[in-house]
Motif scaffolding. Structure first.
Motif, PDB file in Angstrom:
ATOM      1  N   MET A  89      61.731  37.131  20.062  1.00  0.00           N
ATOM      2  CA  MET A  89      61.039  37.883  21.102  1.00  0.00           C
ATOM      3  C   MET A  89      59.859  38.620  20.492  1.00  0.00           C
ATOM      4  O   MET A  89      60.020  39.366  19.534  1.00  0.00           O
ATOM      5  CB  MET A  89      62.006  38.864  21.761  1.00  0.00           C
ATOM      6  N   GLN A  90      58.704  38.372  21.056  1.00  0.00           N
ATOM      7  CA  GLN A  90      57.500  39.042  20.603  1.00  0.00           C
ATOM      8  C   GLN A  90      57.377  40.371  21.326  1.00  0.00           C
ATOM      9  O   GLN A  90      57.624  40.454  22.520  1.00  0.00           O
ATOM     10  CB  GLN A  90      56.273  38.180  20.901  1.00  0.00           C
ATOM     11  N   GLY A  91      56.992  41.390  20.616  1.00  0.00           N
ATOM     12  CA  GLY A  91      56.780  42.691  21.235  1.00  0.00           C
ATOM     13  C   GLY A  91      57.444  43.792  20.443  1.00  0.00           C
ATOM     14  O   GLY A  91      58.150  43.561  19.467  1.00  0.00           O
ATOM     15  N   GLN A 118      59.051  42.715  33.127  1.00  0.00           N
ATOM     16  CA  GLN A 118      59.469  41.642  32.217  1.00  0.00           C
ATOM     17  C   GLN A 118      59.844  42.192  30.837  1.00  0.00           C
ATOM     18  O   GLN A 118      59.608  41.552  29.813  1.00  0.00           O
ATOM     19  CB  GLN A 118      58.380  40.563  32.086  1.00  0.00           C
ATOM     20  N   ILE A 119      60.434  43.387  30.825  1.00  0.00           N
ATOM     21  CA  ILE A 119      60.916  43.993  29.587  1.00  0.00           C
ATOM     22  C   ILE A 119      62.338  43.499  29.370  1.00  0.00           C
ATOM     23  O   ILE A 119      63.202  43.676  30.227  1.00  0.00           O
ATOM     24  CB  ILE A 119      60.838  45.529  29.661  1.00  0.00           C
ATOM     25  N   ASN A 120      62.582  42.873  28.229  1.00  0.00           N
ATOM     26  CA  ASN A 120      63.873  42.270  27.938  1.00  0.00           C
ATOM     27  C   ASN A 120      64.840  43.316  27.383  1.00  0.00           C
ATOM     28  O   ASN A 120      64.580  43.917  26.340  1.00  0.00           O
ATOM     29  CB  ASN A 120      63.692  41.123  26.943  1.00  0.00           C
ATOM     30  N   PRO A 146      56.984  43.536  26.221  1.00  0.00           N
ATOM     31  CA  PRO A 146      56.020  42.441  26.086  1.00  0.00           C
ATOM     32  C   PRO A 146      54.756  42.970  25.403  1.00  0.00           C
ATOM     33  O   PRO A 146      54.449  44.165  25.505  1.00  0.00           O
ATOM     34  CB  PRO A 146      55.727  42.031  27.534  1.00  0.00           C
ATOM     35  N   ASP A 148      51.761  43.020  26.165  1.00  0.00           N
ATOM     36  CA  ASP A 148      50.766  43.670  27.017  1.00  0.00           C
ATOM     37  C   ASP A 148      51.213  45.015  27.590  1.00  0.00           C
ATOM     38  O   ASP A 148      50.486  45.642  28.358  1.00  0.00           O
ATOM     39  CB  ASP A 148      50.352  42.728  28.153  1.00  0.00           C
TER      40      ASP A 148
END
Length: 179
Positions: A89-91, A118-120, A146, A148
Motif C-alpha cells: 500500500m502506497q501512502g 479511500q483510506i485503507n 492515499p 493525494d
C-alpha cells in the motif's frame, strides 16, 4: 505452498494460543500472519498458515478436535493463490485515536469518513476502559492514507467530527521501523 485462514473463537482462558500453536507446530505448519485479541469475554484468533504438502481442508480433519472439545469454535478456509500476500500500500501510515463517553454511533461516522476518502483501514480496535459507572470508549485505527491525502487534511476532517460526536479525536503519523 498452499495457504489457509484459521479462525479460533471461544470463551477466553489461559493457554489457547499455546495449544493452537502446538497443533500447528506438530503438523509442520508455518504461521505467516496472525492476530489475537479478547473481545468481551471471548478470545478471537485469526492466522494465515501454510504447509508444504497440505492442499485441502481435509488435511486438518482431526487436528483441532481437542480445541473444539474444549468449547472453542475452529474454522479453516483455503485461500486462493496470492490471498496470503500482504498488499503493498502506497501512502502514509497513520494512527487515529478516539476517546469519549460510551454511546452508540461512534465507529460508523469515523470509518465512513475514511471510506469516502479511500483510506485503507489496516487495524481497528475498540475497548471500554474506566469504571463501570464512567466507561470511556476507546477506538484505535491504523490506516494508510492515499498519496493525494495529506495527514493535515485528514486531521481537519476528524476535527469536524469531534464536536459532532462529542469525543476527542487525534490523528498522527506512524513512522515505520525497518529491520
Amino acid at each position: 505452498m498452499n495457504h489457509f485462514a484459521l479462525t479460533i473463537i471461544g470463551c477466553d482462558h489461559p493457554g489457547i494460543v499455546a495449544r493452537a500453536t502446538k497443533i500447528l507446530f506438530d503438523l509442520g505448519c508455518n504461521i505467516a500472519d496472525s492476530s489475537c485479541t479478547i473481545l468481551g469475554g471471548q478470545f478471537a484468533m485469526i492466522l494465515i498458515i501454510s504447509h508444504p504438502q497440505f492442499n485441502s481442508l481435509e488435511s486438518f480433519t482431526d487436528a483441532f478436535k481437542p480445541l473444539e472439545q474444549d468449547g472453542l469454535s475452529v474454522f479453516v478456509r483455503a485461500l486462493k493463490p496470492g490471498g496470503e500476500a500482504t498488499p503493498q500500500m502506497q501512502g502514509e501510515l497513520c494512527l487515529i485515536s478516539v476517546y469519549g463517553s460510551d454511546k452508540p454511533g461512534i465507529v460508523y461516522p469515523v470509518v465512513r469518513e475514511l471510506g469516502e476518502r479511500q483510506i485503507n483501514i489496516t487495524d481497528l480496535n475498540t475497548k471500554l476502559v474506566g469504571s463501570p459507572d464512567r466507561p470511556v470508549y476507546v477506538m484505535m485505527i491504523e490506516a494508510v492514507l492515499p498519496p493525494d491525502i495529506p495527514l493535515e487534511q485528514l486531521a481537519e476532517v476528524m476535527a469536524g467530527l469531534k464536536s459532532k460526536l462529542q469525543v476527542d479525536i487525534t490523528v498522527r503519523d506512524i513512522t515505520p521501523v525497518e529491520l
